[in-house]
Design a protein around this motif. Sequence first.
Motif, PDB file in Angstrom:
ATOM      1  N   GLN A  19       5.671   5.018  17.421  1.00 27.03           N
ATOM      2  CA  GLN A  19       5.256   6.355  16.996  1.00 27.03           C
ATOM      3  C   GLN A  19       4.150   6.902  17.885  1.00 27.03           C
ATOM      4  OE1 GLN A  19       4.235   5.705  12.880  1.00 27.03           O
ATOM      5  NE2 GLN A  19       6.267   6.289  12.147  1.00 27.03           N
ATOM      6  N   GLN A  20       3.217   6.033  18.262  1.00 21.63           N
ATOM      7  CA  GLN A  20       2.079   6.472  19.060  1.00 21.63           C
ATOM      8  C   GLN A  20       2.420   6.637  20.534  1.00 21.63           C
ATOM      9  OE1 GLN A  20      -0.902   7.413  17.994  1.00 21.63           O
ATOM     10  NE2 GLN A  20      -1.718   7.774  20.060  1.00 21.63           N
ATOM     11  N   ASP A  21       3.003   5.599  21.134  1.00 24.65           N
ATOM     12  CA  ASP A  21       3.246   5.599  22.581  1.00 24.65           C
ATOM     13  C   ASP A  21       4.663   5.996  22.967  1.00 24.65           C
ATOM     14  OD1 ASP A  21       0.651   4.707  22.914  1.00 24.65           O
ATOM     15  OD2 ASP A  21       1.212   2.589  22.995  1.00 24.65           O
ATOM     16  N   GLY A  22       5.610   5.827  22.038  1.00 28.32           N
ATOM     17  CA  GLY A  22       6.990   6.163  22.356  1.00 28.32           C
ATOM     18  C   GLY A  22       7.769   5.027  22.984  1.00 28.32           C
ATOM     19  N   GLN A  81      15.564  12.814  17.545  1.00 30.96           N
ATOM     20  CA  GLN A  81      14.464  12.133  16.852  1.00 30.96           C
ATOM     21  C   GLN A  81      14.944  10.945  16.030  1.00 30.96           C
ATOM     22  OE1 GLN A  81      12.785  15.497  14.767  1.00 30.96           O
ATOM     23  NE2 GLN A  81      11.213  15.819  16.339  1.00 30.96           N
ATOM     24  N   GLY A 126       3.179   8.503  24.931  1.00 29.91           N
ATOM     25  CA  GLY A 126       2.914   9.598  24.004  1.00 29.91           C
ATOM     26  C   GLY A 126       3.655  10.887  24.299  1.00 29.91           C
ATOM     27  N   SER A 127       4.366  10.948  25.413  1.00 31.31           N
ATOM     28  CA  SER A 127       5.019  12.211  25.800  1.00 31.31           C
ATOM     29  C   SER A 127       6.157  12.597  24.854  1.00 31.31           C
ATOM     30  CB  SER A 127       5.539  12.127  27.232  1.00 31.31           C
ATOM     31  OG  SER A 127       6.383  11.000  27.405  1.00 31.31           O
ATOM     32  N   HIS A 128       6.686  11.645  24.106  1.00 33.60           N
ATOM     33  CA  HIS A 128       7.773  11.951  23.165  1.00 33.60           C
ATOM     34  C   HIS A 128       7.301  12.873  22.052  1.00 33.60           C
ATOM     35  CE1 HIS A 128       5.474   8.857  21.197  1.00 33.60           C
ATOM     36  NE2 HIS A 128       6.182   8.979  20.080  1.00 33.60           N
ATOM     37  N   ARG A 129       5.968  12.859  21.799  1.00 38.98           N
ATOM     38  CA  ARG A 129       5.422  13.693  20.731  1.00 38.98           C
ATOM     39  C   ARG A 129       5.326  15.160  21.132  1.00 38.98           C
ATOM     40  NH1 ARG A 129       0.441  12.018  20.331  1.00 38.98           N
ATOM     41  NH2 ARG A 129       0.430  10.076  21.510  1.00 38.98           N
ATOM     42  N   GLY A 176       7.904  16.797  22.009  1.00 42.60           N
ATOM     43  CA  GLY A 176       9.201  17.394  21.716  1.00 42.60           C
ATOM     44  C   GLY A 176      10.032  17.553  22.989  1.00 42.60           C
ATOM     45  N   HIS A 181      11.749   5.852  22.802  1.00 42.62           N
ATOM     46  CA  HIS A 181      12.275   7.071  22.227  1.00 42.62           C
ATOM     47  C   HIS A 181      12.941   7.879  23.342  1.00 42.62           C
ATOM     48  CE1 HIS A 181      12.396  10.921  20.131  1.00 42.62           C
ATOM     49  NE2 HIS A 181      11.993  10.308  19.024  1.00 42.62           N
TER      50      HIS A 181
END
Length: 283
Positions: A63-66, A186, A210-213, A215, A245
Amino acid sequence: MIIVSTRRVLTPIKYTAFALQHRVVDYAVIALRFKTGLAFFCRRMDELKEMLPGPRSLIEKLQQDGFALVRGLVNLHEVNNLSQAIAPQATASRSAGVRGLAGKVPAVGLLAQTHNIRQPVDMILDPSARLVRSILFRKDAQVNWHVNWHQDVTIAVDGTTEDPQYSAWSTKERVTHVQPPLSVLQRMLTVRIHLDVTDEDNGALCVIPGSHRMGRIAASEVATVAKNAEQTICRAQPGDALLFHPLLVHASHKASSDRPRRIIHLEYCDAPLAQGLSWVDTA
Protein backbone atom coordinates in the motif's frame (compact mmCIF):
# COMPACT_ATOMS: atom_id res chain seq x y z
CA MET A 1 -4.67 -92.94 22.95
CA ILE A 2 -5.24 -89.58 21.36
CA ILE A 3 -2.10 -87.77 20.41
CA VAL A 4 -2.37 -83.99 20.02
CA SER A 5 0.33 -82.39 17.97
CA THR A 6 1.70 -79.43 19.90
CA ARG A 7 3.25 -78.21 16.68
CA ARG A 8 -0.10 -77.72 15.09
CA VAL A 9 -1.56 -76.16 18.20
CA LEU A 10 1.34 -73.76 18.79
CA THR A 11 1.87 -72.69 15.18
CA PRO A 12 -1.16 -70.34 15.09
CA ILE A 13 -0.11 -68.91 18.43
CA LYS A 14 3.40 -68.31 17.17
CA TYR A 15 2.01 -66.73 14.01
CA THR A 16 -0.28 -64.49 16.03
CA ALA A 17 2.64 -63.38 18.22
CA PHE A 18 4.76 -62.81 15.12
CA ALA A 19 2.01 -60.78 13.46
CA LEU A 20 1.40 -58.70 16.56
CA GLN A 21 5.11 -58.02 16.93
CA HIS A 22 5.44 -56.86 13.34
CA ARG A 23 2.25 -54.83 13.53
CA VAL A 24 3.78 -52.96 16.46
CA VAL A 25 6.87 -52.41 14.30
CA ASP A 26 4.66 -51.17 11.43
CA TYR A 27 2.91 -48.73 13.73
CA ALA A 28 6.29 -47.55 15.00
CA VAL A 29 7.44 -46.96 11.42
CA ILE A 30 4.24 -45.09 10.63
CA ALA A 31 4.64 -42.98 13.76
CA LEU A 32 8.27 -42.23 12.88
CA ARG A 33 7.34 -41.23 9.34
CA PHE A 34 4.55 -39.03 10.63
CA LYS A 35 6.90 -37.39 13.14
CA THR A 36 9.52 -36.88 10.42
CA GLY A 37 6.94 -35.48 8.02
CA LEU A 38 5.52 -33.18 10.68
CA ALA A 39 9.00 -31.92 11.52
CA PHE A 40 9.63 -31.20 7.82
CA PHE A 41 6.27 -29.42 7.54
CA CYS A 42 7.03 -27.29 10.60
CA ARG A 43 10.49 -26.42 9.26
CA ARG A 44 8.93 -25.46 5.92
CA MET A 45 6.36 -23.26 7.64
CA ASP A 46 9.15 -21.58 9.60
CA GLU A 47 11.03 -21.00 6.34
CA LEU A 48 7.92 -19.50 4.76
CA LYS A 49 7.43 -17.23 7.77
CA GLU A 50 11.01 -16.02 7.46
CA MET A 51 10.90 -15.30 3.74
CA LEU A 52 7.29 -14.08 3.58
CA PRO A 53 6.47 -10.89 5.47
CA GLY A 54 3.52 -11.07 7.83
CA PRO A 55 0.16 -10.29 6.22
CA ARG A 56 0.00 -6.85 7.75
CA SER A 57 3.57 -5.83 6.86
CA LEU A 58 3.22 -7.17 3.31
CA ILE A 59 -0.06 -5.38 2.77
CA GLU A 60 1.27 -2.18 4.33
CA LYS A 61 4.41 -2.22 2.17
CA LEU A 62 2.42 -2.74 -1.01
CA GLN A 63 0.00 0.00 0.00
CA GLN A 64 2.80 2.40 0.88
CA ASP A 65 5.50 1.64 -1.70
CA GLY A 66 3.57 -0.26 -4.35
CA PHE A 67 6.04 -3.15 -4.37
CA ALA A 68 7.59 -5.79 -2.11
CA LEU A 69 10.38 -8.32 -2.65
CA VAL A 70 9.75 -11.77 -1.15
CA ARG A 71 12.96 -13.77 -0.80
CA GLY A 72 13.10 -17.41 -1.87
CA LEU A 73 9.40 -17.77 -2.62
CA VAL A 74 10.30 -20.47 -5.16
CA ASN A 75 12.99 -22.96 -4.14
CA LEU A 76 16.06 -23.57 -6.30
CA HIS A 77 14.91 -27.04 -7.35
CA GLU A 78 11.72 -25.52 -8.76
CA VAL A 79 13.72 -22.71 -10.37
CA ASN A 80 15.84 -25.31 -12.16
CA ASN A 81 12.74 -27.20 -13.33
CA LEU A 82 11.12 -24.00 -14.56
CA SER A 83 14.31 -23.02 -16.40
CA GLN A 84 14.25 -26.34 -18.25
CA ALA A 85 10.51 -26.10 -18.94
CA ILE A 86 10.69 -22.64 -20.55
CA ALA A 87 13.89 -23.35 -22.50
CA PRO A 88 12.11 -24.44 -25.73
CA GLN A 89 9.98 -21.28 -25.73
CA ALA A 90 12.98 -19.06 -25.05
CA THR A 91 14.96 -20.77 -27.82
CA ALA A 92 12.14 -20.62 -30.36
CA SER A 93 11.47 -16.94 -29.75
CA ARG A 94 14.02 -14.28 -30.61
CA SER A 95 11.87 -11.58 -29.01
CA ALA A 96 12.22 -10.15 -25.54
CA GLY A 97 8.96 -11.67 -24.32
CA VAL A 98 6.82 -14.77 -24.73
CA ARG A 99 3.14 -14.01 -24.07
CA GLY A 100 0.57 -16.55 -22.93
CA LEU A 101 3.32 -18.46 -21.16
CA ALA A 102 1.03 -20.45 -18.84
CA GLY A 103 -0.86 -21.78 -21.84
CA LYS A 104 2.36 -22.81 -23.59
CA VAL A 105 4.30 -24.21 -20.63
CA PRO A 106 2.19 -26.35 -18.24
CA ALA A 107 4.80 -26.00 -15.48
CA VAL A 108 4.16 -22.24 -15.41
CA GLY A 109 0.40 -22.78 -15.19
CA LEU A 110 0.98 -25.07 -12.20
CA LEU A 111 3.41 -22.60 -10.63
CA ALA A 112 0.80 -19.83 -10.81
CA GLN A 113 -1.57 -21.86 -8.62
CA THR A 114 0.90 -23.23 -6.07
CA HIS A 115 0.41 -22.36 -2.40
CA ASN A 116 3.62 -20.34 -2.25
CA ILE A 117 2.40 -18.04 -5.03
CA ARG A 118 -1.27 -17.97 -4.10
CA GLN A 119 -0.59 -17.18 -0.43
CA PRO A 120 0.68 -13.62 -1.00
CA VAL A 121 -1.79 -13.09 -3.86
CA ASP A 122 -4.71 -14.06 -1.62
CA MET A 123 -3.37 -11.75 1.11
CA ILE A 124 -3.65 -8.77 -1.23
CA LEU A 125 -6.58 -9.70 -3.46
CA ASP A 126 -9.67 -11.81 -2.92
CA PRO A 127 -9.08 -15.59 -3.09
CA SER A 128 -11.28 -15.57 -6.19
CA ALA A 129 -8.52 -13.71 -8.07
CA ARG A 130 -7.47 -15.47 -11.26
CA LEU A 131 -4.37 -15.47 -13.40
CA VAL A 132 -5.02 -13.02 -16.23
CA ARG A 133 -1.64 -12.75 -17.93
CA SER A 134 1.69 -14.60 -17.99
CA ILE A 135 4.83 -13.56 -19.87
CA LEU A 136 8.43 -14.68 -20.06
CA PHE A 137 10.74 -11.66 -20.11
CA ARG A 138 14.36 -12.27 -21.01
CA LYS A 139 17.59 -10.41 -21.59
CA ASP A 140 20.80 -12.09 -22.70
CA ALA A 141 23.64 -11.79 -25.21
CA GLN A 142 21.22 -12.22 -28.13
CA VAL A 143 18.25 -10.23 -26.81
CA ASN A 144 18.89 -6.95 -25.02
CA TRP A 145 16.36 -4.17 -24.70
CA HIS A 146 15.30 -1.05 -22.84
CA VAL A 147 11.84 -0.16 -21.54
CA ASN A 148 11.06 3.46 -20.71
CA TRP A 149 9.34 4.54 -17.52
CA HIS A 150 5.69 3.47 -17.63
CA GLN A 151 2.71 2.02 -15.81
CA ASP A 152 1.03 -1.27 -16.77
CA VAL A 153 -2.37 0.04 -17.83
CA THR A 154 -3.53 -2.47 -20.44
CA ILE A 155 -5.15 -5.89 -20.04
CA ALA A 156 -5.63 -8.81 -22.44
CA VAL A 157 -9.29 -9.63 -23.15
CA ASP A 158 -11.73 -11.50 -25.34
CA GLY A 159 -14.80 -9.73 -26.73
CA THR A 160 -15.80 -6.10 -27.04
CA THR A 161 -17.76 -3.52 -25.07
CA GLU A 162 -19.28 -0.12 -25.68
CA ASP A 163 -18.42 0.97 -22.16
CA PRO A 164 -16.54 4.28 -22.60
CA GLN A 165 -14.36 3.50 -19.57
CA TYR A 166 -12.49 0.99 -21.76
CA SER A 167 -10.22 2.75 -24.23
CA ALA A 168 -7.04 2.61 -26.34
CA TRP A 169 -7.89 -0.73 -27.99
CA SER A 170 -5.00 -2.57 -29.64
CA THR A 171 -3.93 -6.04 -30.79
CA LYS A 172 -0.73 -7.84 -29.77
CA GLU A 173 -0.01 -11.29 -31.20
CA ARG A 174 -3.66 -11.61 -32.27
CA VAL A 175 -4.87 -10.89 -28.72
CA THR A 176 -7.05 -7.87 -27.96
CA HIS A 177 -5.68 -5.41 -25.41
CA VAL A 178 -7.45 -2.46 -23.82
CA GLN A 179 -7.02 0.08 -21.05
CA PRO A 180 -9.65 -0.66 -18.39
CA PRO A 181 -11.05 1.74 -15.78
CA LEU A 182 -9.03 2.47 -12.66
CA SER A 183 -11.32 0.22 -10.63
CA VAL A 184 -9.95 -2.82 -12.48
CA LEU A 185 -6.28 -1.81 -12.30
CA GLN A 186 -6.59 -1.21 -8.56
CA ARG A 187 -7.67 -4.84 -8.11
CA MET A 188 -4.65 -6.31 -9.87
CA LEU A 189 -1.33 -7.64 -8.59
CA THR A 190 1.81 -8.61 -10.49
CA VAL A 191 4.14 -11.38 -9.29
CA ARG A 192 7.52 -11.65 -11.02
CA ILE A 193 9.56 -14.80 -10.36
CA HIS A 194 13.30 -14.41 -10.94
CA LEU A 195 15.15 -17.35 -12.48
CA ASP A 196 18.57 -15.66 -12.42
CA VAL A 197 20.62 -13.31 -10.27
CA THR A 198 19.23 -9.92 -11.24
CA ASP A 199 20.92 -6.56 -10.69
CA GLU A 200 21.73 -3.30 -12.45
CA ASP A 201 24.26 -5.06 -14.71
CA ASN A 202 21.72 -7.32 -16.40
CA GLY A 203 18.70 -5.05 -16.46
CA ALA A 204 16.94 -5.34 -13.10
CA LEU A 205 13.62 -3.56 -12.78
CA CYS A 206 13.76 0.04 -11.51
CA VAL A 207 10.73 1.42 -9.67
CA ILE A 208 9.47 4.69 -8.22
CA PRO A 209 8.25 3.88 -4.69
CA GLY A 210 4.76 5.18 -3.95
CA SER A 211 4.04 6.22 -7.54
CA HIS A 212 1.04 3.87 -7.72
CA ARG A 213 -0.78 6.22 -5.34
CA MET A 214 -0.76 8.90 -8.05
CA GLY A 215 -3.33 6.93 -10.03
CA ARG A 216 -3.15 6.72 -13.80
CA ILE A 217 -0.49 9.13 -15.04
CA ALA A 218 -0.53 10.51 -18.57
CA ALA A 219 2.08 8.71 -20.69
CA SER A 220 3.65 12.05 -21.57
CA GLU A 221 4.22 12.85 -17.89
CA VAL A 222 5.56 9.54 -16.59
CA ALA A 223 9.20 10.30 -17.47
CA THR A 224 9.02 13.62 -15.62
CA VAL A 225 7.59 11.92 -12.53
CA ALA A 226 10.44 9.41 -12.57
CA LYS A 227 13.11 12.05 -13.11
CA ASN A 228 12.03 14.00 -10.05
CA ALA A 229 11.55 11.03 -7.72
CA GLU A 230 13.63 8.51 -5.81
CA GLN A 231 14.41 5.42 -7.86
CA THR A 232 14.90 1.91 -6.48
CA ILE A 233 16.67 -0.97 -8.23
CA CYS A 234 14.98 -4.30 -7.48
CA ARG A 235 17.95 -6.64 -7.11
CA ALA A 236 16.98 -10.29 -6.72
CA GLN A 237 18.28 -13.83 -6.41
CA PRO A 238 16.90 -16.92 -8.20
CA GLY A 239 13.57 -17.82 -6.64
CA ASP A 240 12.86 -14.34 -5.29
CA ALA A 241 9.48 -12.84 -6.15
CA LEU A 242 8.77 -9.17 -6.80
CA LEU A 243 5.17 -8.22 -6.08
CA PHE A 244 3.97 -4.88 -7.38
CA HIS A 245 0.94 -2.81 -8.27
CA PRO A 246 0.38 -2.30 -12.02
CA LEU A 247 0.20 1.48 -11.51
CA LEU A 248 3.69 1.53 -10.00
CA VAL A 249 5.96 3.52 -12.34
CA HIS A 250 8.78 1.24 -13.46
CA ALA A 251 11.42 0.81 -16.16
CA SER A 252 14.01 -1.68 -17.31
CA HIS A 253 17.36 -0.59 -18.72
CA LYS A 254 19.56 -2.46 -21.18
CA ALA A 255 21.91 -5.01 -19.69
CA SER A 256 25.59 -4.12 -19.63
CA SER A 257 26.68 -7.75 -19.17
CA ASP A 258 25.98 -11.03 -20.95
CA ARG A 259 24.49 -12.61 -17.84
CA PRO A 260 20.93 -13.75 -18.63
CA ARG A 261 17.95 -12.23 -16.86
CA ARG A 262 14.82 -14.36 -17.12
CA ILE A 263 11.58 -13.37 -15.42
CA ILE A 264 8.26 -15.20 -15.21
CA HIS A 265 5.72 -12.40 -15.07
CA LEU A 266 2.28 -13.28 -13.63
CA GLU A 267 -0.70 -10.95 -13.28
CA TYR A 268 -3.75 -11.62 -11.11
CA CYS A 269 -7.07 -9.79 -10.82
CA ASP A 270 -10.28 -10.21 -8.82
CA ALA A 271 -12.32 -7.44 -10.50
CA PRO A 272 -15.19 -8.10 -12.92
CA LEU A 273 -14.99 -6.77 -16.46
CA ALA A 274 -17.63 -4.87 -18.41
CA GLN A 275 -20.41 -6.85 -20.05
CA GLY A 276 -19.19 -8.40 -23.29
CA LEU A 277 -15.61 -8.80 -22.08
CA SER A 278 -13.79 -11.74 -20.53
CA TRP A 279 -10.20 -12.49 -19.63
CA VAL A 280 -8.16 -14.35 -22.23
CA ASP A 281 -8.22 -18.05 -21.32
CA THR A 282 -4.62 -18.65 -22.40
CA ALA A 283 -3.38 -15.84 -20.10
